[in-house]
Write a protein that holds these residues in place. Structure first.
Motif, PDB file in Angstrom:
ATOM      1  N   MET A   1      -0.292  -7.183 -12.292  1.00  0.00           N
ATOM      2  CA  MET A   1      -1.565  -6.674 -12.787  1.00  0.00           C
ATOM      3  C   MET A   1      -1.809  -7.195 -14.194  1.00  0.00           C
ATOM      4  SD  MET A   1      -1.466  -2.711 -11.448  1.00  0.00           S
ATOM      5  CE  MET A   1       0.276  -2.479 -11.825  1.00  0.00           C
ATOM      6  N   LYS A 321      -5.986   0.243 -13.361  1.00  0.00           N
ATOM      7  CA  LYS A 321      -5.224  -0.082 -12.156  1.00  0.00           C
ATOM      8  C   LYS A 321      -6.061   0.180 -10.907  1.00  0.00           C
ATOM      9  CE  LYS A 321      -1.328   1.191  -9.241  1.00  0.00           C
ATOM     10  NZ  LYS A 321      -0.356   2.251  -8.886  1.00  0.00           N
ATOM     11  N   TRP A 324      -8.645  -2.525 -10.539  1.00  0.00           N
ATOM     12  CA  TRP A 324      -7.994  -3.756 -10.073  1.00  0.00           C
ATOM     13  C   TRP A 324      -7.700  -3.685  -8.581  1.00  0.00           C
ATOM     14  CZ3 TRP A 324      -2.835  -4.291  -8.312  1.00  0.00           C
ATOM     15  CH2 TRP A 324      -2.404  -5.612  -8.133  1.00  0.00           C
ATOM     16  N   GLU A 337      -5.298   5.990  -5.587  1.00  0.00           N
ATOM     17  CA  GLU A 337      -5.583   5.875  -7.015  1.00  0.00           C
ATOM     18  C   GLU A 337      -6.956   6.437  -7.361  1.00  0.00           C
ATOM     19  OE1 GLU A 337      -2.161   3.507  -6.157  1.00  0.00           O
ATOM     20  OE2 GLU A 337      -4.116   3.619  -5.170  1.00  0.00           O
TER      21      GLU A 337
END
Length: 404
Positions: A1, A321, A324, A337
């Motif tokens: 990442m 995150k 992404w 998430e």
């Protein structure tokens, strides 16, 4: 990442930060002064239209929409730091850049599921900022945390749908520029699959049988900047069958597709709200003295500020995150998430703003500072787009499934 900002993000961040300093922050007080002089509190202050024109001139427009045909073509990871910046003035900056809910979600629905006629009639003027819209799903008579509970009926009658039901907290509906509702109701209330009973239809505001009854307050605020949150009654309102969005029975799936990006956008802006609260805390602590020394020298105040900084850094990483993952594996792959940030971000930001209010004392709950309104917005997001407990339940089930 890799969360480093690329060149385009850096360019837009610089422009947006300057836009906030030069135009948005000075306009906050002006908007309130102008609103007090309007014939209706729901009319748009002139300064807001000026901000929209300037944002569009600078290319800070429709940044939320990844579709290059209609929006800026940014990824979620590129948009996240920009949404955070607008979150510092959540009642003005998103509207100024045409990135405000519920219009953002409605534009995404029309771009993804609308037909060419629907896009021409409704999406194009929304993208241009010429009209506003509302999304009518929540109902007062049922537990709307479970969308399968909705009771509004959408019944086929020849070449028309007849809509009957009562909705509330329909964001944007009080704004006189709100021209279109996306209404979720049941076209097949007795269907075997409870997630295929619902459909969505486009209902123009001026449709006979549509009544915007009253504005619903949020912690005492009428939330003029977002066009209010209204109670709306649909009494045998008729629209052409061509008003159906997608297919019959597709309403629940469309709602889920709409809410995923909406949830992360809210969390992105919440980070900005927290950053502004920290800034206000630090300014207050540095300028006030109590019991013989500056508030900045009081241990409890230092702890609040340190804890707030740590929390924001953690939340930002989780939001990035998530962005992404949405870009790389899609919304479904980022489901865990998305739920995690929806649970963690509002409650943590509420706590940060609460500490800032405490530091400001009476001023913190007043209209002279933005903290009380920020608190109301953040606290509401523990309910909006699904209450925390629903996300906790779903997330726990996914975790437990590995072991059961």
């Amino acid at each position: 990442m890799d969360f480093a900002f690329d060149a385009r993000t850096e360019e837009l961040r610089a422009k947006l930060l300057a836009f906030m300093d030069e135009h948005v922050y000075p306009a906050e007080a002006v908007a309130e002064e102008q609103r007090a002089l309007l014939a209706s509190p729901w009319d748009t202050p002139a300064v807001v239209e000026e901000l929209k024109a300037e944002a569009r001139r600078q290319g800070l427009w429709n940044l939320f929409l990844p579709d290059t045909e209609y929006g800026a073509g940014l990824t979620n990871l590129q948009y996240a730091p920009l949404a955070e910046i607008t979150g510092r003035s959540p009642h003005l900056a998103p509207t100024a850049t045409n990135c405000a809910a519920p219009d953002t979600g409605n534009m995404e629905v029309l771009a993804q599921f609308g037909d060419e006629r629907q896009k021409k009639q409704w999406l194009e003027p929304l993208l241009a900022g010429e009209i506003r819209s509302a999304f009518a799903m929540t109902e007062p008579e049922v537990a709307s945390s479970d969308a399968t509970n909705i009771t509004t009926l959408i019944e086929r009658d020849g070449d028309e749908y007849v809509i009957t039901g009562r909705k509330w907290y329909i964001s944007g509906a009080m704004n006189p520029d709100c021209a279109i509702f996306i209404v979720m109701g049941k076209t097949d209330p007795d269907g075997a699959d409870i997630r295929r009973q619902q459909s969505m239809v486009l209902v123009p505001r001026d449709t006979p049988g549509v009544t915007v009854k009253r504005a619903m307050r949020v912690f005492g605020y009428e939330d003029h900047s977002h066009g209010g949150h209204a109670e709306v009654v649909f009494d045998q309102a008729r629209v052409p069958v061509a008003s159906l969005v997608g297919e019959e029975g597709g309403g629940f799936a469309i709602a889920q597709a709409r809410l995923g990006p909406g949830r992360i956008h809210h969390c992105m802006r919440l980070i900005g709200m927290a950053e502004r609260a920290i800034e206000l805390m630090c300014r207050r602590a540095a300028s006030r003295t109590a019991f013989g020394k500056a508030l900045a020298q009081q241990g409890v105040v230092q702890n609040w500020i340190a804890d707030a900084r740590v929390t924001v850094e953690q939340l930002r990483l989780l939001v990035l995150k998530t962005a992404w993952l949405m870009d790389t594996v899609g919304n479904r792959g980022a489901h865990t998430e998305i739920q995690a940030i929806k649970i963690a971000t509002p409650r943590a930001v509420v706590d940060i703003i609460d500490r800032a209010i405490q530091l400001y004392g009476a001023g913190g709950v007043s209209q002279d500072f933005p903290l009380a309104e920020l608190y109301a917005s953040a606290r509401t997001l523990m309910i909006a787009d699904g209450p925390d407990e629903v996300h906790q339940r779903s997330l726990a089930r996914r975790e437990l499934k590995k072991y059961l």
